[in-house]
Design a protein around this motif. Structure first.
Motif, PDB file in Angstrom:
ATOM      1  N   MET A 262     -21.367   7.970  49.074  1.00 40.03           N
ATOM      2  CA  MET A 262     -20.787   6.620  49.119  1.00 40.03           C
ATOM      3  C   MET A 262     -19.959   6.380  50.368  1.00 40.03           C
ATOM      4  O   MET A 262     -19.186   5.425  50.420  1.00 40.03           O
ATOM      5  CB  MET A 262     -19.915   6.389  47.882  1.00 40.03           C
ATOM      6  N   ILE A 263     -20.097   7.230  51.381  1.00 41.25           N
ATOM      7  CA  ILE A 263     -19.269   7.090  52.580  1.00 41.25           C
ATOM      8  C   ILE A 263     -19.488   5.733  53.241  1.00 41.25           C
ATOM      9  O   ILE A 263     -18.543   5.076  53.698  1.00 41.25           O
ATOM     10  CB  ILE A 263     -19.565   8.228  53.576  1.00 41.25           C
ATOM     11  N   GLY A 264     -20.753   5.278  53.306  1.00 38.29           N
ATOM     12  CA  GLY A 264     -21.028   3.973  53.919  1.00 38.29           C
ATOM     13  C   GLY A 264     -20.346   2.844  53.184  1.00 38.29           C
ATOM     14  O   GLY A 264     -19.689   1.987  53.788  1.00 38.29           O
ATOM     15  N   THR A 265     -20.482   2.833  51.861  1.00 38.71           N
ATOM     16  CA  THR A 265     -19.819   1.810  51.041  1.00 38.71           C
ATOM     17  C   THR A 265     -18.314   1.902  51.168  1.00 38.71           C
ATOM     18  O   THR A 265     -17.617   0.884  51.287  1.00 38.71           O
ATOM     19  CB  THR A 265     -20.224   1.981  49.562  1.00 38.71           C
ATOM     20  N   ALA A 266     -17.803   3.144  51.146  1.00 37.65           N
ATOM     21  CA  ALA A 266     -16.353   3.342  51.239  1.00 37.65           C
ATOM     22  C   ALA A 266     -15.813   2.812  52.565  1.00 37.65           C
ATOM     23  O   ALA A 266     -14.739   2.181  52.600  1.00 37.65           O
ATOM     24  CB  ALA A 266     -16.020   4.820  51.090  1.00 37.65           C
ATOM     25  N   SER A 267     -16.541   3.047  53.659  1.00 44.92           N
ATOM     26  CA  SER A 267     -16.107   2.554  54.971  1.00 44.92           C
ATOM     27  C   SER A 267     -16.091   1.028  55.005  1.00 44.92           C
ATOM     28  O   SER A 267     -15.189   0.415  55.584  1.00 44.92           O
ATOM     29  CB  SER A 267     -17.026   3.100  56.065  1.00 44.92           C
ATOM     30  N   GLY A 268     -17.105   0.419  54.382  1.00 48.05           N
ATOM     31  CA  GLY A 268     -17.144  -1.046  54.323  1.00 48.05           C
ATOM     32  C   GLY A 268     -15.967  -1.614  53.557  1.00 48.05           C
ATOM     33  O   GLY A 268     -15.332  -2.598  53.981  1.00 48.05           O
ATOM     34  N   LEU A 269     -15.646  -1.011  52.419  1.00 47.68           N
ATOM     35  CA  LEU A 269     -14.494  -1.456  51.630  1.00 47.68           C
ATOM     36  C   LEU A 269     -13.186  -1.254  52.395  1.00 47.68           C
ATOM     37  O   LEU A 269     -12.258  -2.060  52.296  1.00 47.68           O
ATOM     38  CB  LEU A 269     -14.444  -0.688  50.306  1.00 47.68           C
ATOM     39  N   PHE A 270     -13.122  -0.164  53.154  1.00 46.24           N
ATOM     40  CA  PHE A 270     -11.942   0.150  53.959  1.00 46.24           C
ATOM     41  C   PHE A 270     -11.688  -0.956  54.977  1.00 46.24           C
ATOM     42  O   PHE A 270     -10.555  -1.428  55.146  1.00 46.24           O
ATOM     43  CB  PHE A 270     -12.169   1.493  54.650  1.00 46.24           C
ATOM     44  N   ASN A 271     -12.747  -1.395  55.660  1.00 47.94           N
ATOM     45  CA  ASN A 271     -12.612  -2.485  56.631  1.00 47.94           C
ATOM     46  C   ASN A 271     -12.236  -3.796  55.951  1.00 47.94           C
ATOM     47  O   ASN A 271     -11.443  -4.583  56.478  1.00 47.94           O
ATOM     48  CB  ASN A 271     -13.918  -2.661  57.410  1.00 47.94           C
ATOM     49  N   THR A 272     -12.801  -4.040  54.750  1.00 48.78           N
ATOM     50  CA  THR A 272     -12.445  -5.248  54.005  1.00 48.78           C
ATOM     51  C   THR A 272     -10.961  -5.244  53.662  1.00 48.78           C
ATOM     52  O   THR A 272     -10.293  -6.289  53.745  1.00 48.78           O
ATOM     53  CB  THR A 272     -13.286  -5.349  52.720  1.00 48.78           C
ATOM     54  N   SER A 273     -10.430  -4.073  53.296  1.00 45.16           N
ATOM     55  CA  SER A 273      -9.002  -3.961  52.989  1.00 45.16           C
ATOM     56  C   SER A 273      -8.153  -4.304  54.206  1.00 45.16           C
ATOM     57  O   SER A 273      -7.099  -4.928  54.086  1.00 45.16           O
ATOM     58  CB  SER A 273      -8.675  -2.543  52.513  1.00 45.16           C
ATOM     59  N   ARG A 274      -8.615  -3.881  55.376  1.00 36.84           N
ATOM     60  CA  ARG A 274      -7.880  -4.209  56.609  1.00 36.84           C
ATOM     61  C   ARG A 274      -7.829  -5.713  56.825  1.00 36.84           C
ATOM     62  O   ARG A 274      -6.770  -6.274  57.153  1.00 36.84           O
ATOM     63  CB  ARG A 274      -8.547  -3.520  57.808  1.00 36.84           C
ATOM     64  N   TYR A 275      -8.977  -6.387  56.648  1.00 35.69           N
ATOM     65  CA  TYR A 275      -8.999  -7.835  56.849  1.00 35.69           C
ATOM     66  C   TYR A 275      -8.126  -8.554  55.825  1.00 35.69           C
ATOM     67  O   TYR A 275      -7.426  -9.518  56.160  1.00 35.69           O
ATOM     68  CB  TYR A 275     -10.438  -8.349  56.776  1.00 35.69           C
ATOM     69  N   LEU A 276      -8.158  -8.091  54.565  1.00 36.00           N
ATOM     70  CA  LEU A 276      -7.319  -8.720  53.542  1.00 36.00           C
ATOM     71  C   LEU A 276      -5.841  -8.544  53.878  1.00 36.00           C
ATOM     72  O   LEU A 276      -5.042  -9.466  53.702  1.00 36.00           O
ATOM     73  CB  LEU A 276      -7.631  -8.121  52.164  1.00 36.00           C
ATOM     74  N   GLY A 277      -5.464  -7.357  54.367  1.00 41.66           N
ATOM     75  CA  GLY A 277      -4.082  -7.136  54.770  1.00 41.66           C
ATOM     76  C   GLY A 277      -3.669  -8.048  55.914  1.00 41.66           C
ATOM     77  O   GLY A 277      -2.554  -8.588  55.927  1.00 41.66           O
ATOM     78  N   THR A 278      -4.582  -8.250  56.861  1.00 48.46           N
ATOM     79  CA  THR A 278      -4.297  -9.121  58.001  1.00 48.46           C
ATOM     80  C   THR A 278      -4.150 -10.573  57.560  1.00 48.46           C
ATOM     81  O   THR A 278      -3.239 -11.289  58.007  1.00 48.46           O
ATOM     82  CB  THR A 278      -5.424  -9.006  59.037  1.00 48.46           C
ATOM     83  N   ILE A 279      -5.038 -11.012  56.674  1.00 44.22           N
ATOM     84  CA  ILE A 279      -4.957 -12.383  56.154  1.00 44.22           C
ATOM     85  C   ILE A 279      -3.645 -12.583  55.387  1.00 44.22           C
ATOM     86  O   ILE A 279      -2.958 -13.600  55.542  1.00 44.22           O
ATOM     87  CB  ILE A 279      -6.174 -12.683  55.261  1.00 44.22           C
ATOM     88  N   LEU A 280      -3.280 -11.600  54.575  1.00 44.55           N
ATOM     89  CA  LEU A 280      -2.033 -11.686  53.809  1.00 44.55           C
ATOM     90  C   LEU A 280      -0.814 -11.709  54.729  1.00 44.55           C
ATOM     91  O   LEU A 280       0.192 -12.354  54.416  1.00 44.55           O
ATOM     92  CB  LEU A 280      -1.931 -10.514  52.834  1.00 44.55           C
ATOM     93  N   SER A 281      -0.903 -11.005  55.858  1.00 49.98           N
ATOM     94  CA  SER A 281       0.229 -11.015  56.794  1.00 49.98           C
ATOM     95  C   SER A 281       0.459 -12.420  57.355  1.00 49.98           C
ATOM     96  O   SER A 281       1.606 -12.882  57.466  1.00 49.98           O
ATOM     97  CB  SER A 281      -0.017 -10.023  57.936  1.00 49.98           C
ATOM     98  N   SER A 282      -0.626 -13.102  57.703  1.00 49.07           N
ATOM     99  CA  SER A 282      -0.501 -14.474  58.218  1.00 49.07           C
ATOM    100  C   SER A 282       0.018 -15.414  57.134  1.00 49.07           C
ATOM    101  O   SER A 282       0.808 -16.320  57.403  1.00 49.07           O
ATOM    102  CB  SER A 282      -1.856 -14.960  58.734  1.00 49.07           C
ATOM    103  N   LEU A 283      -0.441 -15.190  55.896  1.00 46.24           N
ATOM    104  CA  LEU A 283       0.048 -16.001  54.781  1.00 46.24           C
ATOM    105  C   LEU A 283       1.535 -15.771  54.563  1.00 46.24           C
ATOM    106  O   LEU A 283       2.300 -16.726  54.356  1.00 46.24           O
ATOM    107  CB  LEU A 283      -0.736 -15.655  53.511  1.00 46.24           C
ATOM    108  N   LEU A 284       1.965 -14.507  54.641  1.00 51.94           N
ATOM    109  CA  LEU A 284       3.384 -14.190  54.464  1.00 51.94           C
ATOM    110  C   LEU A 284       4.233 -14.869  55.529  1.00 51.94           C
ATOM    111  O   LEU A 284       5.272 -15.472  55.218  1.00 51.94           O
ATOM    112  CB  LEU A 284       3.580 -12.666  54.534  1.00 51.94           C
ATOM    113  N   ILE A 285       3.795 -14.806  56.775  1.00 51.19           N
ATOM    114  CA  ILE A 285       4.553 -15.452  57.859  1.00 51.19           C
ATOM    115  C   ILE A 285       4.627 -16.953  57.632  1.00 51.19           C
ATOM    116  O   ILE A 285       5.687 -17.578  57.782  1.00 51.19           O
ATOM    117  CB  ILE A 285       3.907 -15.157  59.222  1.00 51.19           C
ATOM    118  N   GLY A 286       3.489 -17.559  57.247  1.00 50.53           N
ATOM    119  CA  GLY A 286       3.468 -19.002  57.006  1.00 50.53           C
ATOM    120  C   GLY A 286       4.384 -19.412  55.873  1.00 50.53           C
ATOM    121  O   GLY A 286       5.087 -20.424  55.958  1.00 50.53           O
TER     122      GLY A 286
END
Length: 464
Positions: free
Chosen positions: A395-419
């Motif tokens: 599941m390394i491929g799937t796990a890596s994809g989910l890992f990147n998705t988590s990064r994007y969600l964290g980035t989106i949440l950071s902008s929401l927090l600042i706003g």
């Protein structure tokens, strides 16, 4: 490596750097965009949201699309899309059009990210580890120098330059890619039962639409409340629609055979789930500083774009410098000591932000930037190491994809927090509140890392 391999590596590197470069350059350009379009920070923050939501959707999807089009064709198509968006975006007469071209740019650059690593793995056969590390330098280096480049461009020109600067990179990549990337046949052909309906199911088109619309509607609802200062039926309704769409998305992902985000995996592998939660929090912390500090410096402390870019360079350079050190430390002692140190550094940097006042020398902010930069380098390497240990090999491929998705969600949440914290205008008080919130989140991260250490000790599993 042979000359041809180096040319191919540079071709791919010039293409893949466009995504991190464009996601980071805008950090210093936000105050200039506010002025140019007569908008507040909450409204201009959509320049961040749009890019990361589009990247979160496009990157995993484009990996599957490469089976349909072929990797070389998709890479060249991504360059063409990025070129067109970078050329036309400066002509935008309204902020809405700028957001539209920003989305197109994100999709184009995501095409190259999705297949760039695979192209290097397949076609650079000698000294592959070195080739992949060079490609990693293109990616991490572009993200590191993005705010500095953005600051220079904004100082000498205006927001249009952050789009036009892409054109030399795109042209160079197109010329080299056309000559050096071998043609490959698509592994899946349209027809023979593999029609539009087939690919719609394979790509989980319904899931993608629900995820994107739900997230956008929820963000509009929350940010419109903060921007207007009161709750109305319209913005509450939009927010509720967003929540409903995301609930339907979760239900759909649990039933479909080819989910866009395989949510069932989280339930099956709790250890991997916690790694993704931690990575999301890490990026929430890092990008709250990354996007919040330049606006604070320019709007509240009246620091020029040039000097803001110079200050932000310390964040990226410390992150780059920490990564190789983190690799050696983790190889010797395992990931947990490095992760715990990174969380403590984030607490230290957040507390330092809280102690700032109107008379604190601007240069002292470099202390917090260095703490977050080193922490980011430790986290990126450490959490990837934990991910590979917690995910089954198949599941390394799937796990890596989910890992990147988590990064994007964290980035989106950071902008929401600042706003949400800053609202329509940056202020010293708002920035202090942001620092307090970051302190709380980073303290939570320390607790999570300590919990994992105790769990592993209780199970008598070696920490290394």
């Amino acid at each position: 490596m042979r000359t041809h391999s180096w040319s191919l590596l540079i071709a791919v590197g010039l293409g893949v750097l466009l995504n991190p470069l464009n996601s980071s350059m805008v950090a210093v350009a936000i105050p200039g965009l506010e002025q140019a379009f007569q908008l507040d920070f909450t409204q201009v923050s959509w320049i961040i949201f749009a890019f990361y939501i589009a990247s979160a959707v496009a990157q995993p999807v484009m990996g599957k699309v490469s089976d349909l089009l072929g990797r070389r064709n998709l890479f060249l198509a991504g360059l063409s899309v990025a070129f067109a968006a970078s050329l036309i975006a400066p002509l935008s007469t309204t902020f809405g059009w700028l957001i539209a071209f920003r989305i197109v740019q994100s999709i184009g650059t995501s095409m190259m990210i999705a297949v760039g690593m695979a192209i290097v793995r397949i076609h650079v056969t000698e000294r592959q580890a070195m080739a992949l590390s060079v490609l990693s330098i293109f990616l991490s280096g572009a993200a590191a120098i993005g705010p500095f480049v953005g600051g220079m461009l904004m100082h000498w020109w205006d927001w249009r330059a952050i789009f036009l600067v892409n054109i030399p990179f795109v042209i160079g990549s197109i010329i080299l890619a056309w000559k050096t990337i071998p043609k490959d046949e698509p592994t899946s052909a349209v027809g023979g039962g593999r029609n539009i309906r087939y690919w719609s199911k394979q790509l989980d088109a319904a899931g993608i639409i629900l995820f994107a619309l739900g997230l956008v509607a929820l963000l509009i609802g929350v940010l419109s409340v903060k921007s207007s200062g009161h709750v109305t039926w319209s913005n509450a309704g939009v927010g509720i629609i967003g929540v409903v769409l995301l609930i339907v998305f979760v239900r759909l992902e649990q039933r479909t055979n080819h989910p866009f985000i395989p949510l069932r995996t989280f339930a099956q592998y709790p250890a991997m789930t916690w790694v993704n939660v931690e990575y999301m929090l890490v990026n929430l912390l890092f990008y709250s500083l990354f996007f919040g500090l330049p606006s604070y410096l320019q709007t509240v402390r009246h620091v020029s774009e040039f000097h803001t870019g110079m200050l932000m360079l310390s964040l990226g350079l410390c992150s780059l410098a920490a990564s190789p050190f983190a690799g050696r430390w983790i190889d010797r002692s395992g990931p947990r000591p490095a992760l715990l140190a990174s969380a403590i550094l984030m607490v230290t940097g957040s507390v330092w932000l809280v102690t700032l006042n109107e008379h604190t020398p601007v240069s002292s902010i470099c202390f917090a930037l260095a703490a977050f930069g080193i922490s980011n380098g430790l986290n990126n390497v450490g959490l990837q190491a934990v991910l590979f240990r917690s995910a089954p090999k198949e599941m390394i491929g799937t796990a890596s994809g989910l890992f990147n998705t988590s990064r994007y969600l964290g980035t989106i949440l950071s902008s929401l927090l600042i706003g949400v914290v800053m609202g329509s205008q940056f202020s010293f008080e708002g920035f202090r509140v942001l620092g307090i919130i970051l302190t709380v989140i980073s303290t939570l991260l320390v607790a999570l890392y300590v919990r994992r250490r105790k769990d592993m000790a209780r199970r008598s599993v070696p920490l290394t």
